[in-house]
Design an enzyme around this catalytic site. Structure first.
Site, PDB file in Angstrom:
ATOM      1  N   ILE A   7      -2.692 -10.903  42.411  1.00  0.00           N
ATOM      2  CA  ILE A   7      -2.221 -11.892  41.421  1.00  0.00           C
ATOM      3  C   ILE A   7      -0.809 -12.318  41.792  1.00  0.00           C
ATOM      4  CG2 ILE A   7      -1.774 -12.346  38.976  1.00  0.00           C
ATOM      5  CD1 ILE A   7      -3.344  -9.846  38.294  1.00  0.00           C
ATOM      6  N   ASP A  51       7.731 -14.452  47.753  1.00  0.00           N
ATOM      7  CA  ASP A  51       8.126 -15.778  47.264  1.00  0.00           C
ATOM      8  C   ASP A  51       7.105 -16.772  47.792  1.00  0.00           C
ATOM      9  OD1 ASP A  51       9.174 -18.268  46.773  1.00  0.00           O
ATOM     10  OD2 ASP A  51      11.233 -17.699  47.253  1.00  0.00           O
ATOM     11  N   ASN A  78      -1.530 -17.660  40.210  1.00  0.00           N
ATOM     12  CA  ASN A  78      -0.921 -17.760  38.890  1.00  0.00           C
ATOM     13  C   ASN A  78       0.554 -18.173  38.924  1.00  0.00           C
ATOM     14  OD1 ASN A  78      -0.530 -16.925  35.927  1.00  0.00           O
ATOM     15  ND2 ASN A  78       0.896 -15.576  37.018  1.00  0.00           N
ATOM     16  N   TYR A 143       5.092 -31.673  36.400  1.00  0.00           N
ATOM     17  CA  TYR A 143       4.312 -30.456  36.126  1.00  0.00           C
ATOM     18  C   TYR A 143       2.831 -30.813  35.997  1.00  0.00           C
ATOM     19  CZ  TYR A 143       2.697 -26.210  33.775  1.00  0.00           C
ATOM     20  OH  TYR A 143       2.013 -25.067  33.444  1.00  0.00           O
ATOM     21  N   LYS A 147      -0.314 -29.553  38.423  1.00  0.00           N
ATOM     22  CA  LYS A 147      -1.473 -28.827  37.899  1.00  0.00           C
ATOM     23  C   LYS A 147      -2.767 -29.609  38.131  1.00  0.00           C
ATOM     24  CE  LYS A 147       0.507 -25.126  36.642  1.00  0.00           C
ATOM     25  NZ  LYS A 147       0.067 -23.819  37.134  1.00  0.00           N
TER      26      LYS A 147
END
Ligand code: NAP
Length: 268
Positions: A7, A51, A78, A143, A147
């Site tokens: 994750i 990173d 994520n 943003y 997405k």
């Protein structure tokens, strides 16, 4: 379940809650953070330094996990940052940073994980996208675009990987109470900016709504359900009713009426 799960961004918010839940269910979980030394060492999973914008570290990260487990069953993309600003005044370098984190970095890690998933002829990739990716949000354009890009990437990847028995699932949450509001990058506007007042009101309202929003455990529960499912869907939308219904309304309402509703909501 005893899956090997990676994750990205597990020091906080969704990633942390998902890592805790999946590790308690008996999975071998590796989370990541840019600064794991800043956080107490998690009891049930490892928090590795990573990173996502470095584009050099992902191969090493994957090699470490594979050397310890011989496989990665599930990758959860994520890690992410919030970002706001009126498009006219946003700096291109800031847009690039958002896309490096929310989009290009995920492509980089997907490219590093896929050879081992293909070799094992199985795998699941879960993208944590956003309901914001289903529509252009005023002052949240970059943003939303990052997405939306992940949504399309996931859809295409799911088809490309079908013959290798690797599934790709996009989970799009609405507002949840994580640290995203504190970690969000807002564009600094001068008081003379024509957008100053409306933008300030809008981001203040966002911060207030987010601080009252839902418990991220709901998303962790959904992630676990998807991992357990033999035949998961490609898209899941989760969050407050009004945000979920907005995705449906966009499909059925005349576009100008839909935009008017959004503009009223954002007091534009
Ligand atoms: N909260 C919401 O309402 C909401 C809604 C829809 C979608 N999402 C999405 O959910 C995901 C998780 O966000 P969150 O709400 O849980 O926010 P959060 O609490 O701020 O957590 C963000 C996580 O991403 C990691 N991260 C940020 N930049 C990174 C980088 N360059 N490299 C590696 N890791 C990085 C952070 O780790 P370090 O800082 O330790 O490196 C942190 O663990 C994001 O993709 C976000 O867009 C959130």
């Amino acid at each position: 379940m005893n899956k090997v799960i990676l994750i990205t961004g597990a020091s906080s918010g969704f990633g942390q809650v998902i890592a805790e839940k999946l590790s308690k269910s008996g999975n071998t979980v590796y989370g990541t953070s840019r600064n794991p030394e800043k956080y107490p060492e998690p009891k049930n999973y490892k928090l590795l330094k990573f990173d996502i914008t470095s584009f050099k570290e992902s191969k090493k990260l994957v090699e470490k996990i594979v050397s310890e487990n011989e496989r990665i069953d599930v990758l959860i993309n994520n890690a992410g940052i919030g970002f706001t600003g009126p498009i006219e005044e946003i700096l291109i370098k800031d847009i690039k940073r958002v896309f490096d984190t929310n989009y290009f970095g995920h492509i980089d890690i997907v490219q590093s994980v896929l050879p081992i998933m293909r070799k094992n002829k199985s795998g699941l990739i879960i993208n944590i996208t956003s309901i914001a990716g289903y529509q252009g949000i005023p002052f949240g354009s970059i943003y939303s675009a990052s997405k939306a890009s992940m949504e399309y990437l996931g859809e295409a990847l799911n088809m490309e990987l079908n013959k290798f028995r690797i599934r790709v699932v996009n989970i799009a949450p609405g507002d949840y109470k994580t640290n995203i509001i504190y970690n969000r990058n807002d564009t600094n506007l001068s008081k003379n900016s024509p957008y100053y007042n409306v933008y300030k009101d809008c981001i203040d309202q966002w911060s207030l709504n987010m601080s009252r929003s839902r418990n991220p455990i709901e998303v962790a529960n959904l992630v676990e359900k998807v991992i357990k499912s033999k035949n998961p869907k490609i898209h899941y939308i989760i969050g407050p009713f009004l945000q979920k219904i907005s995705v449906f309304l966009k499909k059925i309402l005349p576009e100008k009426i839909y935009q008017r509703l959004l503009m009223n909501h954002y007091k534009l």
